[in-house]
Design a protein around this motif. Structure first.
Motif, PDB file in Angstrom:
ATOM      1  N   TYR B  69      -2.541   2.206  -0.974  1.00  0.00           N
ATOM      2  CA  TYR B  69      -1.380   1.713  -0.242  1.00  0.00           C
ATOM      3  C   TYR B  69      -0.535   0.892  -1.197  1.00  0.00           C
ATOM      4  O   TYR B  69      -1.067   0.060  -1.935  1.00  0.00           O
ATOM      5  CB  TYR B  69      -1.812   0.815   0.922  1.00  0.00           C
ATOM      6  N   VAL B  71       1.620  -2.137  -2.129  1.00  0.00           N
ATOM      7  CA  VAL B  71       1.804  -3.485  -1.589  1.00  0.00           C
ATOM      8  C   VAL B  71       2.474  -4.338  -2.650  1.00  0.00           C
ATOM      9  O   VAL B  71       1.879  -4.636  -3.679  1.00  0.00           O
ATOM     10  CB  VAL B  71       0.457  -4.133  -1.207  1.00  0.00           C
ATOM     11  N   GLU B  72       3.714  -4.698  -2.413  1.00  0.00           N
ATOM     12  CA  GLU B  72       4.438  -5.571  -3.327  1.00  0.00           C
ATOM     13  C   GLU B  72       4.324  -5.111  -4.776  1.00  0.00           C
ATOM     14  O   GLU B  72       3.918  -5.873  -5.657  1.00  0.00           O
ATOM     15  CB  GLU B  72       3.906  -7.006  -3.215  1.00  0.00           C
ATOM     16  N   LYS B  76      -2.846  -0.748  -3.830  1.00  0.00           N
ATOM     17  CA  LYS B  76      -4.172  -1.189  -3.397  1.00  0.00           C
ATOM     18  C   LYS B  76      -4.993   0.008  -2.936  1.00  0.00           C
ATOM     19  O   LYS B  76      -4.602   0.728  -2.015  1.00  0.00           O
ATOM     20  CB  LYS B  76      -4.037  -2.192  -2.241  1.00  0.00           C
ATOM     21  N   THR B  77      -6.125   0.172  -3.582  1.00  0.00           N
ATOM     22  CA  THR B  77      -6.990   1.311  -3.280  1.00  0.00           C
ATOM     23  C   THR B  77      -7.720   1.118  -1.961  1.00  0.00           C
ATOM     24  O   THR B  77      -8.265   0.043  -1.696  1.00  0.00           O
ATOM     25  CB  THR B  77      -8.025   1.487  -4.398  1.00  0.00           C
ATOM     26  N   ALA B  78      -7.722   2.167  -1.131  1.00  0.00           N
ATOM     27  CA  ALA B  78      -8.355   2.062   0.182  1.00  0.00           C
ATOM     28  C   ALA B  78      -9.565   2.974   0.337  1.00  0.00           C
ATOM     29  O   ALA B  78     -10.465   2.678   1.117  1.00  0.00           O
ATOM     30  CB  ALA B  78      -7.351   2.380   1.280  1.00  0.00           C
ATOM     31  N   ARG B 100       2.359   6.491   4.510  1.00  0.00           N
ATOM     32  CA  ARG B 100       2.185   5.074   4.206  1.00  0.00           C
ATOM     33  C   ARG B 100       1.339   4.898   2.966  1.00  0.00           C
ATOM     34  O   ARG B 100       1.302   3.835   2.364  1.00  0.00           O
ATOM     35  CB  ARG B 100       1.470   4.365   5.354  1.00  0.00           C
ATOM     36  N   HIS B 101       0.577   5.935   2.616  1.00  0.00           N
ATOM     37  CA  HIS B 101      -0.318   5.836   1.467  1.00  0.00           C
ATOM     38  C   HIS B 101      -0.112   7.032   0.548  1.00  0.00           C
ATOM     39  O   HIS B 101       0.602   7.978   0.893  1.00  0.00           O
ATOM     40  CB  HIS B 101      -1.772   5.768   1.933  1.00  0.00           C
ATOM     41  N   GLY B 181     -10.502  -2.948  -4.717  1.00  0.00           N
ATOM     42  CA  GLY B 181      -9.543  -2.676  -3.654  1.00  0.00           C
ATOM     43  C   GLY B 181     -10.235  -2.133  -2.417  1.00  0.00           C
ATOM     44  O   GLY B 181      -9.996  -2.602  -1.298  1.00  0.00           O
ATOM     45  N   GLY B 184     -11.802  -4.671  -0.488  1.00  0.00           N
ATOM     46  CA  GLY B 184     -10.881  -5.645   0.095  1.00  0.00           C
ATOM     47  C   GLY B 184     -10.849  -6.970  -0.645  1.00  0.00           C
ATOM     48  O   GLY B 184     -10.516  -8.001  -0.066  1.00  0.00           O
TER      49      GLY B 184
END
Lengths: 200, 200
Positions: B69, B71-72, B76-78, B100-101, B181, B184
């Motif tokens: 994803y 982010v700024e 970021k790995t999900a 979104r990703h 990532g 979290g």
DNA sequence: TTTTCTCCTTGACTATCGTCAAGAAAGTTT
DNA sequence: AAACTTTCTTGACGATAGTCAAGGAGAAAA
């Protein structure tokens, strides 16, 4: 439980939901009316207890239900299902394995309950329900993907602000103890987050 | 890209996977061979960039892909998809909305790519694929539910230990920056968690 | 009204996390 | 081999979270 005239009205929200995906025939509606059950479940009662096998598929007509995971004697809340949501422990329902999570009513609820046998009978009898279940499940999957994204991309405080935007109604109907679980923090931390946020 | 004899071999892992759910007919295999493409994608290349519309559905024959994803300015790995996994941005693929990703190859990958048009054509032509896509999507949903559960019920350190148990291979193939990532946390925190855990 | 119970907040303390910065370690390239 | 890049670790510090304990506010019951 319902006279001839009452059941159709009680299931109307379910029909509305399904019709929005694919128009139901009279035969399909009648089959549901005859084989699905509208039930009332009191606040605090469990639809499914963790570790047991899921026997029914539910649709929420009225009320709020929480999904929880048992952790060291506690029940950690993971998600909420309000009006016009389907509730199922897919893994347990489909594979008949003990469920990792449970469902508990947070309010007095009115639900449509469809048993496993009836579910499979409907899928067998009406091909249209392949599309319906697929559509319902796809929405559930997208919702879970987005939920995972909130844990990966947002801090607890940001998740709280996100919750305010996405589900303002939850704050009115669900206590902070349960909302804290959903946000992945303790109730004390949520209380402090709310304090911090209020100062700005 | 493949001679007559090579393509069937290349897609064998996909056929094995599908056959385990429902045996494919010769006609179905032939259709896939003719309309699905086996592609090689280099390490670092993107299968789908966030904010763009998903055009293909993938199956990983060889390699590792990460879902991220934005982010700024960061990614970021999900999640990770290794051999014998399906990759799809369901929301974007089905609704043709910006994703979104995104998906990026972490190794040189060999994938089966199936376009939207072919996907829908297959679903239209072969009813068996309703069951297959439903089964694949159900597994994906269950996986995401369990992933959410790790965030709700476990601490970062416990998630790391859980990762060691569930996906020991990931530690061999995926760098700690990306694994952090997924857990979290930041890479520094993961490094410290590993330090703590090593002391016991 | 008083009591009781549930829900929420606050305080004190410790543990952990994020951030910024610097530095090893390992792997690549020249 | 030397220079470079990428990956991982470590240090320092402030912010935030968890835990245990106590207390307050409000609703429901007596």
């Amino acid at each position: 439980m319902f006279g001839d005239m009452e059941a159709p009205q009680a299931m109307a929200p379910l029909f509305d939901y399904l019709n929005a995906i694919a128009e139901l025939s009279q035969e399909e509606r009648d089959y549901l009316l005859a084989h699905a059950e509208v039930i009332e479940v009191a606040k605090g009662e469990y639809l499914l207890e963790a570790e047991k096998c899921s026997k029914d598929f539910y649709f929420v007509i009225q009320g709020a239900v929480r999904m929880y995971y048992p952790v060291e004697g506690e029940e950690k809340t993971a998600f909420f299902y309000l009006e016009n949501s389907f509730i199922s422990s897919y893994e347990s329902f489909l594979k008949q394995t003990p469920a990792r999570h449970g469902f508990q009513c947070l309010e007095n609820c009115r639900l449509v309950a469809i048993s496993r046998a009836v579910t499979f009978e409907i899928l067998d009898r009406f091909p249209k329900f392949d599309l319906l279940t697929w559509s319902i499940q796809t929405e559930e999957l997208i919702m879970y993907q987005n939920l995972v994204a909130t844990f990966i991309t947002l801090s607890p405080e940001q998740r709280y602000l996100h919750l305010l935007q996405e589900h303002p109604d939850w704050l009115q109907r669900i206590n902070l103890h349960h909302l804290a679980g959903y946000l992945g923090v303790t109730p004390e931390t949520l209380s402090r987050i709310r304090h911090r946020v209020a100062l700005r």
